[in-house]
Design a protein around this motif. Structure first.
Motif, mmCIF file in Angstrom:
data_model
loop_
_atom_site.group_PDB
_atom_site.id
_atom_site.type_symbol
_atom_site.label_atom_id
_atom_site.label_comp_id
_atom_site.label_asym_id
_atom_site.label_seq_id
_atom_site.Cartn_x
_atom_site.Cartn_y
_atom_site.Cartn_z
ATOM 1 N N GLY A 1 0.822 -1.201 0.000
ATOM 2 C CA GLY A 1 0.000 0.000 0.000
ATOM 3 C C GLY A 1 0.857 1.252 0.000
ATOM 4 O O GLY A 1 2.087 1.189 0.030
ATOM 5 N N GLU A 2 0.172 2.390 -0.019
ATOM 6 C CA GLU A 2 0.866 3.669 0.070
ATOM 7 C C GLU A 2 -0.121 4.708 0.578
ATOM 8 O O GLU A 2 -1.318 4.636 0.303
ATOM 9 N N GLY A 3 0.404 5.667 1.331
ATOM 10 C CA GLY A 3 -0.468 6.674 1.916
ATOM 11 C C GLY A 3 -1.465 6.018 2.863
ATOM 12 O O GLY A 3 -1.085 5.189 3.692
ATOM 13 N N GLU A 4 -2.731 6.370 2.721
ATOM 14 C CA GLU A 4 -3.763 5.784 3.580
ATOM 15 C C GLU A 4 -4.225 4.410 3.100
ATOM 16 O O GLU A 4 -5.004 3.751 3.775
ATOM 17 N N ILE A 5 -3.768 4.003 1.930
ATOM 18 C CA ILE A 5 -4.124 2.677 1.408
ATOM 19 C C ILE A 5 -3.216 1.643 2.052
ATOM 20 O O ILE A 5 -1.992 1.764 2.027
ATOM 21 N N VAL A 6 -3.849 0.643 2.655
ATOM 22 C CA VAL A 6 -3.110 -0.435 3.320
ATOM 23 C C VAL A 6 -3.414 -1.750 2.627
ATOM 24 O O VAL A 6 -4.397 -1.868 1.899
ATOM 25 N N THR A 7 -2.555 -2.707 2.866
ATOM 26 C CA THR A 7 -2.778 -4.050 2.337
ATOM 27 C C THR A 7 -2.597 -5.024 3.485
ATOM 28 O O THR A 7 -2.012 -4.707 4.519
ATOM 29 N N GLY A 8 -3.117 -6.203 3.298
ATOM 30 C CA GLY A 8 -3.001 -7.216 4.337
ATOM 31 C C GLY A 8 -3.600 -8.515 3.865
ATOM 32 O O GLY A 8 -3.923 -8.682 2.682
ATOM 33 N N VAL A 9 -3.758 -9.413 4.813
ATOM 34 C CA VAL A 9 -4.353 -10.708 4.542
ATOM 35 C C VAL A 9 -5.374 -10.993 5.641
ATOM 36 O O VAL A 9 -5.022 -10.983 6.830
ATOM 37 N N ILE A 10 -6.608 -11.199 5.244
ATOM 38 C CA ILE A 10 -7.614 -11.664 6.193
ATOM 39 C C ILE A 10 -7.260 -13.123 6.462
ATOM 40 O O ILE A 10 -7.154 -13.916 5.529
ATOM 41 N N PRO A 11 -7.028 -13.472 7.725
ATOM 42 C CA PRO A 11 -6.485 -14.806 8.005
ATOM 43 C C PRO A 11 -7.457 -15.949 7.731
ATOM 44 O O PRO A 11 -8.672 -15.794 7.840
ATOM 45 N N ALA A 12 -6.871 -17.068 7.367
ATOM 46 C CA ALA A 12 -7.643 -18.293 7.203
ATOM 47 C C ALA A 12 -8.186 -18.712 8.566
ATOM 48 O O ALA A 12 -7.634 -18.355 9.610
ATOM 49 N N GLY A 13 -9.245 -19.468 8.545
ATOM 50 C CA GLY A 13 -9.778 -19.986 9.799
ATOM 51 C C GLY A 13 -11.276 -20.188 9.733
ATOM 52 O O GLY A 13 -11.908 -20.055 8.688
ATOM 53 N N ARG A 14 -11.820 -20.490 10.907
ATOM 54 C CA ARG A 14 -13.261 -20.699 11.040
ATOM 55 C C ARG A 14 -13.921 -19.367 11.367
ATOM 56 O O ARG A 14 -13.471 -18.643 12.249
#
Length: 166
Positions: free
Chosen positions: A85-98
């Motif tokens: 990401g850059e500035g206010e834009i973020v990146t990530g991963v919603i975790p696997a799971g139940r």
């Protein structure tokens, strides 16, 4: 919960894989959620400028939920790969799971009650959230209805997806 207050069915426990995403992150007062949601266009424009296509519906991700103060939340889209990401834009991963998931049919104003009902239901089932107090690992509202196709908010479908502790 079946058929009560816009909830179409009894909640289910669903296994999800990891989901990379791009989002806008912010601290938002309860009465500022709508204005923050209006900024989803910034995420759409950021993705378009990089030729990155969302692979599912937009979501609100609630990272910290303090109903008396402010929320820390992200609004964005799942994508195929992890990005930077850059500035206010973020990146990530919603975790696997139940996840406990249920669909709310109706105006987004009803999501607060639908969330309350879901939390009560899970408590009655003895389920434990992947959360530490007000901080959640993954608490999502997934907006399944495209406003261009479903202009009446009363006809919208929104999935609640709350991660359970592993």
């Amino acid at each position: 919960m079946d058929g009560v207050d816009g909830v179409d069915r009894v909640p289910e426990i669903v296994q999800f894989g990891a989901r990379p995403y791009v989002a806008l992150r912010g601290k938002v007062a309860m009465d500022g959620i709508s204005a923050f949601a209006d900024r989803l266009r910034e995420v759409i424009d950021w993705l378009a400028a990089r030729e990155i296509a969302p692979n599912d519906a937009p979501f609100f991700k609630y990272d910290e939920v303090d109903m008396e103060s402010e929320l820390v939340m992200e609004i964005g889209f799942p994508v195929d790969d992890v990005h930077t990401g850059e500035g206010e834009i973020v990146t990530g991963v919603i975790p696997a799971g139940r996840y406990v998931t249920v669909t709310h049919h109706g105006h987004p104003d009803g999501l607060r009650d639908a969330t309350h009902d879901l939390l009560v239901w899970a408590d009655e089932q003895g389920l434990e959230w992947d959360a530490d107090g007000d901080r959640w690992v993954a608490r999502l509202e997934v907006y399944r209805s495209d406003p261009r196709e479903v202009p009446d908010l009363n006809d919208w479908d929104t999935d609640l997806q709350f991660k359970l502790k592993d």
